[in-house]
Design a protein around this motif. Structure first.
Motif, PDB file in Angstrom:
ATOM      1  N   LEU A   1      37.309  27.812  28.346  1.00  0.00           N
ATOM      2  CA  LEU A   1      37.136  28.938  29.276  1.00  0.00           C
ATOM      3  C   LEU A   1      38.376  29.845  29.292  1.00  0.00           C
ATOM      4  CD1 LEU A   1      35.102  30.123  31.372  1.00  0.00           C
ATOM      5  CD2 LEU A   1      36.359  28.858  33.137  1.00  0.00           C
TER       6      LEU A   1
ATOM      7  N   SER B   1      37.851  32.991  27.597  1.00  0.00           N
ATOM      8  CA  SER B   1      36.767  33.869  28.041  1.00  0.00           C
ATOM      9  C   SER B   1      37.254  35.314  28.070  1.00  0.00           C
ATOM     10  CB  SER B   1      36.302  33.471  29.443  1.00  0.00           C
ATOM     11  OG  SER B   1      35.477  34.484  29.978  1.00  0.00           O
TER      12      SER B   1
ATOM     13  N   ASP C   1      36.313  37.335  30.142  1.00  0.00           N
ATOM     14  CA  ASP C   1      36.485  37.676  31.564  1.00  0.00           C
ATOM     15  C   ASP C   1      37.895  37.277  31.982  1.00  0.00           C
ATOM     16  OD1 ASP C   1      34.705  38.095  34.318  1.00  0.00           O
ATOM     17  OD2 ASP C   1      36.492  36.857  34.547  1.00  0.00           O
TER      18      ASP C   1
ATOM     19  N   GLN D   1      26.324  32.323  28.557  1.00  0.00           N
ATOM     20  CA  GLN D   1      26.751  31.818  27.248  1.00  0.00           C
ATOM     21  C   GLN D   1      26.349  32.789  26.151  1.00  0.00           C
ATOM     22  OE1 GLN D   1      24.940  27.926  27.429  1.00  0.00           O
ATOM     23  NE2 GLN D   1      26.860  26.939  28.078  1.00  0.00           N
TER      24      GLN D   1
ATOM     25  N   LEU E   1      30.492  34.966  27.636  1.00  0.00           N
ATOM     26  CA  LEU E   1      31.441  34.960  28.753  1.00  0.00           C
ATOM     27  C   LEU E   1      31.939  33.560  29.097  1.00  0.00           C
ATOM     28  CD1 LEU E   1      29.839  37.597  31.141  1.00  0.00           C
ATOM     29  CD2 LEU E   1      32.052  37.760  29.983  1.00  0.00           C
ATOM     30  N   ILE E   2      31.108  32.566  28.837  1.00  0.00           N
ATOM     31  CA  ILE E   2      31.520  31.185  29.118  1.00  0.00           C
ATOM     32  C   ILE E   2      31.238  30.320  27.893  1.00  0.00           C
ATOM     33  CG2 ILE E   2      31.057  31.488  31.593  1.00  0.00           C
ATOM     34  CD1 ILE E   2      28.568  29.648  31.169  1.00  0.00           C
TER      35      ILE E   2
END
Lengths: 267, 322, 95
Positions: free
Chosen positions: A130, A133, A135, A199, A203-204
């Motif tokens: 993560l 990511s 984000d 996914q 993003l993850i």
């Protein structure tokens, strides 16, 4: 919308439906840390030895710290003026999205260690990915939490080994705990519709990619613990979509007691 | 022989009078050792049992911030218990034995923890009042004559300073909040004020060991001195909060530039000491349960450590042969 | 039930700015690995350290307090070991 690896994204750039999905998902992560941290905090003052009281409280405090960062981000994603405490304390049981594993009772020390180990193994490998990511907020939260999770995993792995390889009694207890809790481990890597959507946007992490490293770690720890790998394959699920075991209601009764009894006050 | 013993004791007292720390391997009178073990372990037990009344509210803390603060505070108390047990261990007591004495009821702990925590305001009151009283007791002990004890107390006091502040902050938030919150704060103060005054122990006249302990510098102020200090310190803070101290006899005395205050209910004090407080049985029961249920965990860790050691040694032996 | 206690360990911590490990206290642990982890949980909760040493307490040997005078007093009169013993002329810099 599809994130390219070099791109960083933040809430200003998301279309409304992605923002809604991400809100839902960040809540899920926050609920998960909150409920597990809550469970661990129940040990405080009742641990098997003072040194371990301190250790478990440290893990609980890490999880509560992660919880707060996540709820704060969720509140921003929602944009309705709710605070971290509104989200943590004032939702219905069906709105909490933590996986079933983390709401299971503390039981004896073996139950707690097994619950922690199964979660840490996912948490650690998940946060590791993560961190990349696109984000930026999730990546930043993951970077901090991953270091903490590395320590948690070390703690719970070593206890699995100690209990498995310790005495006859400890071995029986850890095997019993495994047979109780293993069925909740599958939900961690079984994506919901929301998770699948995020996914596919990149993003993850894709959970399937975590599984080999997770399995390898379980195999290594169980070998040292001289424990057989669990063979049960039927996995319970539902928590991530708001369908919980009976335990969550009691957790919330305590967790929400003050906020529900004295609505709208500052503490 | 007797005169030699006397000389040793005189030398010992001279070192204490010169504020030289006594260290574990130094000669010390038996009574000093025993008194210290009793005092330090009693203090350690108080930290350990003291986790329970506050632990009672961790799962019900009203905000995430308060939950984190409370959990870290209760965790600190575990740490303080641990530092203190370690200090007592340098005198030859084992933690197991000290715990056995606690569990059997032979050893005492601070009676304040035998009172129940009934509302969130109790978390404020315990931090503000009870920790405030504890700090008054503890700060002078940073200069106590026994080195390991003084060092443990330095660490304890350093960590303790946030405890009282977080308690005061809870009270302040309540007192500035809704009427129900203010009432909650006042109700908590009403229940905790007198038990907190009891924390300093019996009146000096009824405290026969004080003189010897002061001589040994393992106690640096008398019970009544500390109680007076506490009242003088707390009354203005209660006034700041807009709370009323539940003592009709409380009155400023210009002549002594301190407060006159009412008499503690000593019958209640001795009753709680004897085990008749509301929570004595529950607190001790919880400690015994945790210890007994943890026995298999502690044994498993030892068994594994022994097996691991054996395996390492075997592996090394094989290597040497090869 | 026969019960034995986890052994006692002495803990030494080096702080971020510190050059050496300092004794901070002790704790119980079943083995060295656990002792290090326990030390982390007990003694570094407030960013006190970046490195931990542990040693089982039974392996620590200490000087005997009765020897204190013989051990340490002889150093008292060796003032010439300290730089302040020497007078450096004002004209000499950097010494």
């Amino acid at each position: 919308m599809q994130a390219t690896p070099s791109e960083t994204l933040s809430l200003a750039t998301y279309p409304p439906e992605v923002r809604q999905q991400l809100f839902r998902y960040v809540l899920q992560l926050a609920d998960t840390s909150l409920i597990l941290g809550h469970r661990l905090s129940e040990w405080c003052g009742h641990g098997p030895i003072l040194e371990q009281d301190l250790a478990m409280a440290n893990i609980a405090l890490d999880l509560l710290g992660e919880t707060r960062s996540l709820y704060q981000y969720a509140a921003e994603l929602e944009g309705q003026g709710r605070t971290e405490d509104d989200l943590a304390f004032l939702r219905l049981a069906t709105e909490y999205q933590n996986p079933l594993l983390v709401e299971q009772p503390n039981g004896d020390f073996a139950d707690t260690v097994v619950r922690q180990f199964l979660f840490d193994n996912f948490h650690y490998h998940f946060l590791q990915q993560l961190q990349t990511s696109p984000d930026e907020r999730l990546a930043a939260i993951a970077e901090k939490a991953w270091k903490e999770a590395a320590y948690h995993l070390k703690w719970s792995s070593e206890w699995i080994i100690r209990l498995g390889d310790g005495t006859e009694e400890s071995r029986q207890r850890v095997e019993k705990a495994l047979s109780n809790l293993w069925r909740y481990s599958g939900e961690l890597t079984n994506p919901t519709a929301t998770e699948q959507a995020l996914q596919s946007l990149g993003l993850i992490p894709n959970y399937a990619t975590l599984i080999p490293a997770m399995q390898a770690h379980v195999a290594k720890v169980f070998e040292e613990a001289t424990l057989p790998l669990p063979t049960e394959t039927y996995m319970q699920k539902g928590g991530k979509e708001g369908r919980h075991t009976e335990h969550l209601g009691y957790i919330l009764a305590e967790l929400q007691y003050m906020q529900r009894t004295y609505p709208g006050m500052k503490w | 022989m007797e005169t030699l013993e006397l000389t040793q004791e005189e030398q010992f007292q001279a070192r204490i009078d010169a504020d030289v720390r006594i260290e574990p391997k130094d000669w010390m009178p038996d009574a000093y050792r025993k008194t210290l073990i009793r005092q330090i372990s009693q203090h350690a037990h108080s930290e350990l049992v003291g986790m329970l009344p506050e632990g009672n509210w961790i799962t019900r803390a009203p905000s995430l911030k308060r939950k984190s603060i409370l959990l870290s505070k209760v965790q600190d108390e575990a740490g303080h218990g641990l530092y203190l047990y370690s200090a007592a261990e340098t005198l030859g007591a084992s933690r197991d034995q000290m715990l056995a004495d606690l569990h059997s009821g032979k050893a005492k702990y601070s009676s304040i923890f035998n009172y129940p925590t009934l509302s969130w305001a109790d978390m404020g009151t315990v931090g503000w009042l009870v920790d405030g009283a504890a700090i008054l007791n503890q700060v002078p002990l940073c200069r106590t004559s026994y080195g390991p004890y003084a060092r443990a107390m330095v660490r304890v006091c350093k960590e303790e300073s946030f405890h009282q502040r977080q308690g005061f902050e809870i009270m302040q938030t309540l007192c500035e909040g809704a009427p129900e919150q203010k009432a909650m704060a006042q109700e908590a103060l009403n229940r905790w004020w007198w038990p907190t005054l009891m924390m300093f122990g019996p009146k000096d006249a009824d405290s026969p060991n004080t003189a010897q302990s002061m001589n040994w510098r393992i106690k640096r102020f008398t019970n009544d001195e500390l109680r007076q200090k506490f009242v003088d310190m707390m009354v203005p803070q209660a006034e700041f909060l807009g709370l009323t101290v539940p003592d009709p006899n409380l009155k400023w005395n210009e002549a002594k530039s301190g407060y006159d205050f009412g008499e503690v209910d000593w019958e209640e004090f001795w009753n709680v000491v004897k085990g008749n407080g509301m929570c004595n049985k529950d607190r001790l029961g919880a400690r015994v349960k945790a210890h007994e249920e943890g026995a298999w965990v502690r044994e498993a860790a030892l068994a594994h450590a022994a097996k691991r050691k054996q395996r390492t040694e075997q592996a090394e032996a094989v290597q040497q042969v090869a | 039930m026969t019960q034995h206690e986890w052994p006692l360990w002495e803990v030494f911590i080096r702080s971020k700015q510190g050059l050496d490990h300092k004794h901070v206290g002790s704790l119980h642990a079943a083995d060295a690995a656990m002792a290090i982890q326990n030390a982390r949980d007990v003694y570094t909760r407030r960013m006190e350290g970046i490195s931990i040493w542990v040693v089982e307490s039974k392996h620590v040997h200490a000087s005997n307090p009765d020897d204190a005078a013989a051990f340490f007093d002889p150093a008292n009169d060796k003032v010439y070991r300290h730089p302040t013993f020497y007078e450096v002329p004002d004209a000499i810099k950097h010494m």
